[in-house]
Design a protein around this motif. Structure first.
Motif, mmCIF file in Angstrom:
data_model
loop_
_atom_site.group_PDB
_atom_site.id
_atom_site.type_symbol
_atom_site.label_atom_id
_atom_site.label_comp_id
_atom_site.label_asym_id
_atom_site.label_seq_id
_atom_site.Cartn_x
_atom_site.Cartn_y
_atom_site.Cartn_z
ATOM 1 N N GLY A 84 -52.062 67.890 98.892
ATOM 2 C CA GLY A 84 -50.615 68.074 98.722
ATOM 3 C C GLY A 84 -50.229 68.528 100.391
ATOM 4 O O GLY A 84 -51.066 68.711 101.188
ATOM 5 N N CYS A 85 -48.973 68.472 100.633
ATOM 6 C CA CYS A 85 -48.229 68.985 101.856
ATOM 7 C C CYS A 85 -48.768 70.150 102.341
ATOM 8 O O CYS A 85 -49.549 70.452 103.379
ATOM 9 C CB CYS A 85 -46.838 69.096 101.833
ATOM 10 N N SER A 86 -48.816 71.221 101.269
ATOM 11 C CA SER A 86 -49.397 72.679 101.557
ATOM 12 C C SER A 86 -50.994 72.491 101.883
ATOM 13 O O SER A 86 -51.241 73.544 102.760
ATOM 14 C CB SER A 86 -49.189 73.424 100.348
ATOM 15 N N SER A 87 -51.486 71.853 101.275
ATOM 16 C CA SER A 87 -53.038 71.793 101.132
ATOM 17 C C SER A 87 -53.538 71.262 102.458
ATOM 18 O O SER A 87 -54.783 71.357 103.048
ATOM 19 C CB SER A 87 -53.479 70.798 100.268
ATOM 20 N N TYR A 105 -43.677 68.172 93.788
ATOM 21 C CA TYR A 105 -44.845 67.388 94.497
ATOM 22 C C TYR A 105 -44.181 66.834 95.740
ATOM 23 O O TYR A 105 -43.488 66.010 95.689
ATOM 24 C CB TYR A 105 -45.095 66.189 93.532
ATOM 25 N N GLY A 106 -44.594 67.472 96.903
ATOM 26 C CA GLY A 106 -43.858 66.878 98.210
ATOM 27 C C GLY A 106 -44.586 65.885 98.471
ATOM 28 O O GLY A 106 -43.938 64.643 98.830
ATOM 29 N N MET A 107 -45.702 65.981 98.586
ATOM 30 C CA MET A 107 -46.568 64.748 99.138
ATOM 31 C C MET A 107 -46.342 63.501 98.756
ATOM 32 O O MET A 107 -46.342 62.297 99.266
ATOM 33 C CB MET A 107 -48.035 65.087 99.298
ATOM 34 N N GLY A 112 -48.729 72.018 92.234
ATOM 35 C CA GLY A 112 -49.129 70.684 91.567
ATOM 36 C C GLY A 112 -50.421 70.712 91.732
ATOM 37 O O GLY A 112 -51.266 70.809 90.611
ATOM 38 N N ASP A 113 -51.244 70.949 92.743
ATOM 39 C CA ASP A 113 -52.462 71.251 93.058
ATOM 40 C C ASP A 113 -53.002 72.181 92.243
ATOM 41 O O ASP A 113 -54.238 72.172 91.599
ATOM 42 C CB ASP A 113 -52.781 71.289 94.518
ATOM 43 N N GLY A 114 -52.379 73.417 92.315
ATOM 44 C CA GLY A 114 -53.001 74.613 91.973
ATOM 45 C C GLY A 114 -52.541 74.776 90.135
ATOM 46 O O GLY A 114 -53.687 75.307 89.565
#
Ligand code: TPP
Ligand code: SF4
Ligand code: MG
Lengths: 279, 576
Positions: free
Chosen positions: A58-61, A132-134, A102-104
């Protein structure tokens, strides 16, 4: 290589800056998370080589590569599992897990429950932008029911997931919320989360300026420091988290559960096991 | 047809309903025979019930090592006939066999009648009742021992050892029951156990799953994450109590998505790591195995194969996960696939798999299967090998460290968290030599070449295959199919058929040069495997130059390939 003993090594936020330039959109809340990571690590005086930042997709990841520390940018949704194996194998490291909503909470939801339940000494930071950014703007488990997207025209009609309530019910030992509009506040919460033994869950409201253009402004005017001080009573915490509108920031719950620390019993030569098979 | 000349052995199956104590009795019989200097094998079969239900303990005894089931059973010892017909296909009996059954068990079931085996009746249950605390299974073992020429004392001692000296009454009643059974053994011409040539020696009694666990510990594994699944659970259970004694830890994960990621995390932290599963679990792990390839993280995944697809037959063997193990990963993801060739070979193959993973910084999938994982064999004490396994790590004074540096071997030093100056982010994204995400063609190709090259340049020749025999006829097989073929090749030799057996322990990467050398002089090649679609044959065709004359033999589980069946394949190939 730094040969100065840790006791006299002093760290500045810049020491945790890597050479890799973030791919994030200008104004994305995740930039502020990165800065608060660096401030928090400096204040804690953690040598960069003693930190591991583990993430999914993801963007955050993307954050691990931007920090001067060890890191693992793994697959979508599995960061908590990877971090759990690492921390159990290497209890000496400070392991921070970075994730998105989303990931988490979606693909990684099951690991979230079990990480809370296990209560390994990890700090779990979810950069929640309710989207979901990415993958360019699909609803996540924390997206409002009427948020219109291409994949769910008119909104999902589903009520959002309450990650903090679920964390509490599943056994997390520390639960807090922050807003990336306040970098200093986020850094403080990260420090608290790392210092608290066991599984610490920190939701950082981190606006997606691209797919939720209204978020930054709206959240800035809505978030408030939680008026009730932190509690160690799960019953009280449950009531306040259930009734919370999602914008109270601060430490909301801190318990006293012993972290899960499986460890070796002995370090025998494997040859000693042969007796099991001898006839 | 002439009777094949296999190593003399005696095969006995004990059957009975749940609670009859069939498995314990089988173990006792194996222990007793072992104490007389014999080798043996015990496999188990149970009905579909979760607990209880009919059970069969299948035992093969010989004065020579035996690690696969024989062709037929010499003796069926039935404590009762409840649902015994469920095992019909697994119990080859013939006119030379003897059925020993309880007089009160009722009529002989049809498949047993049809076998034309001789029958001997014994009032086992009645006799057991006459002893306080006497068990039917002990009476049965006493009678069996007397009939086949196994000293009853060995049974009594084996029972005592398993019950424990702390329960003298239980030991005494078992002894009484065994002796009563022996004294009342029916008049019957029974196949005799050949004790001549039996010589006590340093032996181990071990299952394939235990051997896998022990091989992994010998290889240096310090972390195991796993999720229970038949028939792999025993690896996890065995390691749960042994690994913490040897400096490691085991964690039960919430699912296989977690277990594979836990082992990747632990390995990233410097701990050699392993997980064990079966086909359904391997399927869940596939995405993350690709991550281990891309991030060059050593991990070992043991897949104890069972009949598939889907849930299939969880308790029965098949060699049908070859395709997913070799080809399951998306993208170009070179990795290693190994397969133990027998129960005892699980020890070496697991240890070697850890060695390969650590040395090559790549995932290794080890394809064991139910037939060897859950079977117990009495074997000669294996040597304590050392591969000198060591992961290449970053030295103390690494300047300008690059985790994925292009090196001559393709393997680059790995920085372990805690080492100053080594900070990097392991990544599943295509990256450059520093580990920085990149979408540049040169980085993509450079790293693909690196990961392929480290496998291409590695010398696998020491253990890639076991090769035995000579002849213009060659057999290529893999994994658990090797053992019945070994016996068949030996029997064929006594018939004057020269056969070379090539049993692959290394499935991937393919070793075309090594196989070409092994096949020198071979005119015809028989390829034997236990799958429905010929996965192994197709794999060989894709990656190896084979002689034109090929006989593929693929048949699915759940029934084991027996030595006689294997010999038939050889005879046929030699004839035509
Ligand atoms: C197995 C798998 N499925 C789907 C994707 C595509 N994907 C990448 S990121 C993402 C969602 C990310 O959302 P979130 O975790 O909220 O992160 P954000 O980008 O908003 O920070 C998805 C669905 C993927 N990478 N892997
Ligand atoms: S798309 Fe949204 S979450 Fe992703 S970098 Fe841009 S602003 Fe941040
Ligand atoms: Mg998001």
């Amino acid at each position: 290589m730094n040969m100065i003993p840790d006791a006299v090594r002093e760290f500045k936020p810049a020491d945790y800056k890597s050479a890799v330039k973030p791919v994030w959109c200008p104004g994305c809340g995740d930039h502020s998370v990165l800065v608060s990571f660096q401030r928090a690590f400096a204040e804690l005086g953690l040598p960069p080589e003693q930190i591991a930042i583990i993430s999914g997709i993801g963007c955050s990841s993307r954050i691990p590569a931007y920090v001067n520390a060890y890191g693992f940018h793994g697959v979508h949704g599995r960061s908590l599992a990877l971090a759990s194996g690492l921390k159990v194998a290497r209890p000496d490291l400070t392991v921070v897990v970075a994730s998105g909503d989303g990931d988490g909470f979606s693909i990684g939801g099951n690991h979230f429950l079990h990480a809370c339940r296990r209560n390994i000494d990890l700090t779990y930071i979810v950069m929640d932008n309710r989207i979901y950014g990415m993958t360019k703007g699909q609803p996540s488990p924390t997206t409002e029911p009427d948020w219109d997207t291409a994949i769910a025209p008119g909104g999902t009609g589903l009520s959002p997931f309450h990650p903090l309530v679920i964390a509490l019910a599943s056994g997390a030992n520390f639960i807090a919320r922050g807003f990336t509009g306040d970098v200093g506040g986020c850094a403080k919460l990260i420090i608290e989360a790392i210092r608290t033994p066991g599984f610490s869950f920190l939701q950082l409201l981190s606006p997606c300026v691209t797919f939720r253009p209204d978020q930054q402004k709206q959240w800035k005017s809505t978030v408030r420091t939680a008026v009730v001080p932190e509690t160690d009573d799960p019953g009280r915490a449950a009531r306040r988290l259930m009734t919370d509108d999602g914008f109270n920031v601060g430490v909301l719950y801190r318990g006293h559960r012993e972290p899960y620390r499986p460890h070796p019993i002995a370090d025998l030569d494997p040859a000693r096991l042969e007796a099991e098979f001898e006839v | 047809m002439t009777q094949p000349r296999f190593a003399p052995s005696l095969s006995i199956v004990l059957t009975g309903s749940g609670g009859a104590g069939v498995m314990t009795a089988g173990q006792t019989l194996l222990d007793a025979a072992t104490s007389c200097g014999l080798y043996g094998l015990m496999t188990r079969s149970t009905g579909p019930q979760i607990r209880g239900g009919e059970a069969a303990a299948m035992i093969r005894l010989s004065s020579r090592p035996v690690q696969c089931p024989g062709d037929r059973f010499d003796i069926l010892l039935a404590l009762d006939f409840d649902n015994v017909q469920r095992f019909a296909a697994e119990l080859p009996l013939d006119a030379g066999s003897l059925i020993i059954a309880d007089s009160g068990a009722g009529d002989l079931p049809d498949f047993l009648k049809a076998s034309q085996a001789a029958t001997a009746w014994l009032p086992m249950a009645k006799l057991a009742k006459s002893v306080k605390g006497g068990r039917v299974s002990m009476v049965a073992l006493g009678a069996l021992a007397r009939l086949i020429g196994l000293p009853e004392s060995s049974i009594v001692e084996a029972v005592a050892a398993s019950i424990g000296r702390k329960k003298p009454e239980a030991v005494a009643s078992s002894e009484q029951a065994v002796l009563l059974g022996a004294a009342n053994a029916p008049e019957a011409k029974a196949p005799q156990l050949s004790l001549s040539g039996a010589a006590p020696g340093a032996r181990w009694s071990i299952t394939g799953n235990e051997a896998t666990g022990f091989g992994a510990i010998r290889g240096g594994v310090k972390f195991v994450g796993g999720y229970p699944i038949t028939p792999a659970t025993e690896i996890l259970e065995w390691m749960a109590h042994t690994l913490p004694q040897c400096g490691g830890v085991l964690m039960q994960a919430e699912d296989e998505l977690a277990s594979i990621n836990m082992v990747i995390g632990a390995s990233f932290g410097g701990a050699p790591a392993l997980t064990a599963t079966a086909g359904p679990g391997l399927s869940l792990m596939i995405e993350s195995l690709g991550l281990a390839v891309a991030s060059e993280t050593p991990v070992v995944v043991v897949d104890v194969m069972r009949s598939g697809p889907s849930t299939g037959i969880a308790t029965k063997s098949e060699q049908s996960d070859l395709n997913i193990a070799v080809y399951g990963l998306h993208g170009d993801a070179p990795h290693v696939v190994t397969a133990p060739l027998s129960i005892s070979d699980c020890l070496l193959t697991a240890q070697w798999s850890v060695h390969l993973a650590e040395t090559l910084q790549t995932p290794v999938i080890m394809l064991s299967d139910q037939s060897i994982g859950q079977a117990r064999a009495v074997i000669d004490k294996p040597p304590n090998l050392s591969f000198g396994t060591q992961r290449l790590t970053m030295g103390a004074n690494a300047e300008n460290y690059a985790r994925y540096a292009l090196t001559e071997s393709g393997v680059s030093p790995m920085a372990i968290p805690g080492a100053p100056g080594g900070q990097y982010t392991a990544d599943g994204l295509t990256h450059n030599q520093k580990g920085t995400p990149s979408s540049q063609a040169q980085d993509h190709i450079g790293q693909l070449d690196k990961r392929q090259g480290k496998l291409d340049r590695f010398d696998f020749s020491a253990h890639w295959a076991d090769i035995e025999g000579e002849g213009e006829l060659a057999i290529i097989t893999w994994g658990s199919s090797a053992e019945p073929l070994r016996e068949a090749v030996e029997a064929a030799r006594t018939e004057g058929i020269g056969v070379k057996l090539i049993a692959l322990r290394l499935i991937a990467p393919a070793q075309p040069e090594l196989l070409a050398a092994a096949l020198a002089g071979a005119k015809r090649v028989v390829i034997v495997e236990q799958s429905h679609s010929g996965q192994f044959w197709r794999y060989l065709r894709a990656h190896y130059d084979l002689p034109a004359d090929i006989v593929p033999i693929a048949r699915p589980g759940p029934l084991p390939i027996r030595p006689g069946e294997a010999l038939e394949y050889i005879r046929k190939a030699a004839r035509s």
